[in-house]
Design an enzyme around this catalytic site. Structure first.
Site, mmCIF file in Angstrom:
data_model
loop_
_atom_site.group_PDB
_atom_site.id
_atom_site.type_symbol
_atom_site.label_atom_id
_atom_site.label_comp_id
_atom_site.label_asym_id
_atom_site.label_seq_id
_atom_site.Cartn_x
_atom_site.Cartn_y
_atom_site.Cartn_z
ATOM 1 N N PHE A 234 -14.653 -13.110 -16.768
ATOM 2 C CA PHE A 234 -15.114 -13.800 -17.877
ATOM 3 C C PHE A 234 -14.056 -14.305 -18.756
ATOM 4 O O PHE A 234 -14.090 -15.156 -19.409
ATOM 5 C CB PHE A 234 -15.763 -12.898 -18.782
ATOM 6 C CG PHE A 234 -17.315 -12.974 -18.221
ATOM 7 C CD1 PHE A 234 -17.914 -13.635 -17.112
ATOM 8 C CD2 PHE A 234 -18.193 -12.060 -18.928
ATOM 9 C CE1 PHE A 234 -19.237 -13.732 -17.131
ATOM 10 C CE2 PHE A 234 -19.631 -12.123 -18.437
ATOM 11 C CZ PHE A 234 -20.085 -12.907 -17.510
ATOM 12 N N ASP B 134 -21.889 -7.746 -8.430
ATOM 13 C CA ASP B 134 -21.976 -8.695 -7.334
ATOM 14 C C ASP B 134 -22.072 -8.045 -5.787
ATOM 15 O O ASP B 134 -22.130 -8.735 -4.784
ATOM 16 C CB ASP B 134 -20.590 -9.292 -7.119
ATOM 17 C CG ASP B 134 -19.544 -8.361 -7.312
ATOM 18 O OD1 ASP B 134 -19.416 -7.389 -6.910
ATOM 19 O OD2 ASP B 134 -18.270 -8.988 -7.883
ATOM 20 N N CYS C 287 -43.260 -14.630 -10.562
ATOM 21 C CA CYS C 287 -43.901 -13.689 -9.384
ATOM 22 C C CYS C 287 -45.346 -14.393 -9.351
ATOM 23 O O CYS C 287 -45.780 -15.127 -10.210
ATOM 24 C CB CYS C 287 -44.066 -12.372 -10.079
ATOM 25 S SG CYS C 287 -45.012 -11.208 -9.302
ATOM 26 N N HIS D 284 -23.755 -1.901 -14.794
ATOM 27 C CA HIS D 284 -24.530 -3.351 -15.390
ATOM 28 C C HIS D 284 -25.404 -3.833 -14.450
ATOM 29 O O HIS D 284 -25.889 -5.020 -14.326
ATOM 30 C CB HIS D 284 -23.143 -4.259 -15.813
ATOM 31 C CG HIS D 284 -22.716 -3.984 -16.942
ATOM 32 N ND1 HIS D 284 -21.192 -4.519 -17.167
ATOM 33 C CD2 HIS D 284 -22.683 -2.848 -17.826
ATOM 34 C CE1 HIS D 284 -20.824 -3.834 -18.323
ATOM 35 N NE2 HIS D 284 -21.533 -3.083 -18.544
ATOM 36 N N CYS E 264 -40.319 -8.334 -10.985
ATOM 37 C CA CYS E 264 -41.193 -8.882 -12.059
ATOM 38 C C CYS E 264 -41.430 -7.988 -13.318
ATOM 39 O O CYS E 264 -41.607 -6.845 -13.437
ATOM 40 C CB CYS E 264 -42.753 -9.027 -11.391
ATOM 41 S SG CYS E 264 -43.899 -9.456 -12.359
ATOM 42 N N CYS F 243 -45.622 -6.768 -13.289
ATOM 43 C CA CYS F 243 -46.034 -6.139 -12.451
ATOM 44 C C CYS F 243 -45.218 -5.101 -11.809
ATOM 45 O O CYS F 243 -45.235 -4.370 -10.717
ATOM 46 C CB CYS F 243 -47.187 -6.789 -11.525
ATOM 47 S SG CYS F 243 -45.909 -7.710 -10.085
HETATM 48 P P1 CNA Z 1 -13.327 -9.675 -17.839
HETATM 49 O O1 CNA Z 1 -13.188 -9.347 -19.357
HETATM 50 O O2 CNA Z 1 -13.607 -10.892 -17.420
HETATM 51 O O3 CNA Z 1 -11.908 -8.902 -17.570
HETATM 52 C C1 CNA Z 1 -11.454 -9.300 -16.191
HETATM 53 C C2 CNA Z 1 -10.147 -8.611 -16.229
HETATM 54 O O4 CNA Z 1 -9.560 -8.734 -14.997
HETATM 55 C C3 CNA Z 1 -8.958 -9.647 -17.096
HETATM 56 O O5 CNA Z 1 -8.412 -8.922 -18.050
HETATM 57 C C4 CNA Z 1 -8.062 -10.142 -15.920
HETATM 58 O O6 CNA Z 1 -6.752 -10.262 -16.598
HETATM 59 C C5 CNA Z 1 -8.248 -9.053 -14.940
HETATM 60 N N1 CNA Z 1 -7.880 -9.631 -13.514
HETATM 61 C C6 CNA Z 1 -8.347 -10.990 -13.221
HETATM 62 N N2 CNA Z 1 -8.160 -11.047 -11.934
HETATM 63 C C7 CNA Z 1 -7.546 -9.910 -11.438
HETATM 64 C C8 CNA Z 1 -6.813 -9.374 -10.231
HETATM 65 N N3 CNA Z 1 -6.933 -10.282 -9.072
HETATM 66 N N4 CNA Z 1 -6.205 -8.388 -10.249
HETATM 67 C C9 CNA Z 1 -6.423 -7.421 -11.508
HETATM 68 N N5 CNA Z 1 -6.765 -7.698 -12.489
HETATM 69 C C10 CNA Z 1 -7.425 -9.126 -12.579
HETATM 70 O O7 CNA Z 1 -14.162 -8.564 -17.165
HETATM 71 P P2 CNA Z 1 -15.015 -7.258 -17.420
HETATM 72 O O8 CNA Z 1 -15.375 -6.676 -16.201
HETATM 73 O O9 CNA Z 1 -13.755 -6.279 -18.051
HETATM 74 O O10 CNA Z 1 -16.032 -7.500 -18.408
HETATM 75 C C11 CNA Z 1 -17.082 -6.997 -18.443
HETATM 76 C C12 CNA Z 1 -18.189 -8.009 -17.999
HETATM 77 C C13 CNA Z 1 -18.140 -9.039 -17.007
HETATM 78 C C14 CNA Z 1 -19.156 -7.026 -17.229
HETATM 79 O O11 CNA Z 1 -20.494 -6.985 -17.779
HETATM 80 C C15 CNA Z 1 -19.531 -7.837 -15.862
HETATM 81 O O12 CNA Z 1 -20.726 -7.690 -15.291
HETATM 82 C C16 CNA Z 1 -19.199 -9.218 -16.053
HETATM 83 N N6 CNA Z 1 -18.498 -9.823 -14.901
HETATM 84 C C17 CNA Z 1 -18.980 -9.528 -13.615
HETATM 85 C C18 CNA Z 1 -18.678 -10.352 -12.495
HETATM 86 C C19 CNA Z 1 -18.805 -9.723 -11.172
HETATM 87 O O13 CNA Z 1 -19.629 -9.131 -11.005
HETATM 88 N N7 CNA Z 1 -17.842 -10.196 -10.176
HETATM 89 C C20 CNA Z 1 -18.027 -11.540 -12.721
HETATM 90 C C21 CNA Z 1 -17.959 -12.152 -14.001
HETATM 91 C C22 CNA Z 1 -18.409 -11.166 -15.152
#
Ligand code: CNA
Length: 240
Positions: A32, A105, A149, A120, A128, A131
């Site tokens: 994000f 994911d 549904c 999360h 649904c 139901c």
């Molecule tokens: P975020 O706020 O987007 O932060 C991601 C962090 O990861 C940033 O600080 C980046 O610098 C760092 N980053 C990116 N790529 C790499 C890498 N290869 N190695 C190391 N660091 C890296 O995401 P958070 O998870 O902190 O925020 C929480 C939200 C985002 C949650 O509610 C998630 O559900 C939600 N989210 C999930 C997904 C997923 O399921 N893959 C994708 C996008 C957002």
């Protein structure tokens, strides 16, 4: 290879891992908050992901919610990367007691991790709202517009939307795993989303390791900070 990180993992007996979206960027799923992240959503929809993915928005504008959701949160072809695989291997080796993730994911499970605490929720589970009938992710992907549904209720992903509470059992299990750990590794998370980010405060063990590309508000609390891609930083685990 990061020798300090290697030493910490070698000397650890019970690791708790807390991760976020940065864990899956190397699998092609944008996070994000990085520059190429889904924050571009603001341009396409006029509002940030926190609004698009809020409970109120889901209730008021389900068509737009599902349009954004389908285009930005479903990656059926994504595969686990070295970070997911390394964590699964640490669990198999008896060194890691839980993967606590903010991700939705399913990639930890695909990599073979067994004790995954999904703070999360998951895109793989959908119910649904009337139901409670279960639907797989394919139903959401294939539906045109809002998925309904057979009973007429909307099928809602089991994903915790902004404004919704976390599953208390998952939260309690996460706190327990963190309290029992001698090492906590926090990776791929900006530590901006609460209560997940606050879980660090339950850790009283020896090593707090942060692995994140960019700086986080908790860097100064860490015993070791690694500003590298997490899949690359942990890949040595797979070479043992
Ligand atoms: P975020 O706020 O987007 O932060 C991601 C962090 O990861 C940033 O600080 C980046 O610098 C760092 N980053 C990116 N790529 C790499 C890498 N290869 N190695 C190391 N660091 C890296 O995401 P958070 O998870 O902190 O925020 C929480 C939200 C985002 C949650 O509610 C998630 O559900 C939600 N989210 C999930 C997904 C997923 O399921 N893959 C994708 C996008 C957002």
């Amino acid at each position: 290879m990061n020798a300090a990180l290697q030493n910490v993992i070698a000397s650890s007996r019970k690791i708790a891992f807390l991760g976020g979206a940065g864990l899956s960027t190397e699998s092609g799923i944008p996070d994000f908050r990085s520059s190429d992240g889904i924050y571009k959503a603001r341009k396409a929809y006029g509002v940030p992901p926190e609004v698009l993915l809020s409970h109120d928005f889901f209730e008021e504008y389900p068509e737009i919610f599902f349009d954004y959701y389908r285009k930005n949160l479903l990656y059926p072809d994504a595969k686990p990367n070295n970070a997911h695989k390394a964590l699964a291997k640490l669990e198999q080796d008896g060194k890691l007691n839980a993967v606590i993730t903010q991700n939705i994911d399913n990639l930890h499970q695909l990599a073979g991790s067994r004790h995954v605490l999904e703070l999360h929720g998951s895109v793989c589970r959908n119910h649904c709202i009337k139901c409670r009938r279960f639907y797989p992710v394919e139903t959401i992907m294939q539906a045109k517009g809002v998925p309904y549904c057979e009973c007429g209720g909307i099928i809602k992903p089991d994903v915790v939307l902004y404004g919704e509470g976390l599953d208390q059992r998952v939260l309690m299990d996460s706190i327990r795993a963190i309290r029992e750990a001698d090492t906590m590794i926090v990776g791929g998370t900006s530590l901006a989303v609460y209560p997940a980010a606050g879980l660090i405060d339950y850790f009283t063990g020896k090593n707090l390791v942060l692995i994140n590309l960019s700086e986080t508000p908790r860097d100064s609390d860490a015993t070791l900070c690694v500003h590298e891609k997490i899949g690359e930083a942990l890949s040595f685990v797979l070479e043992d």
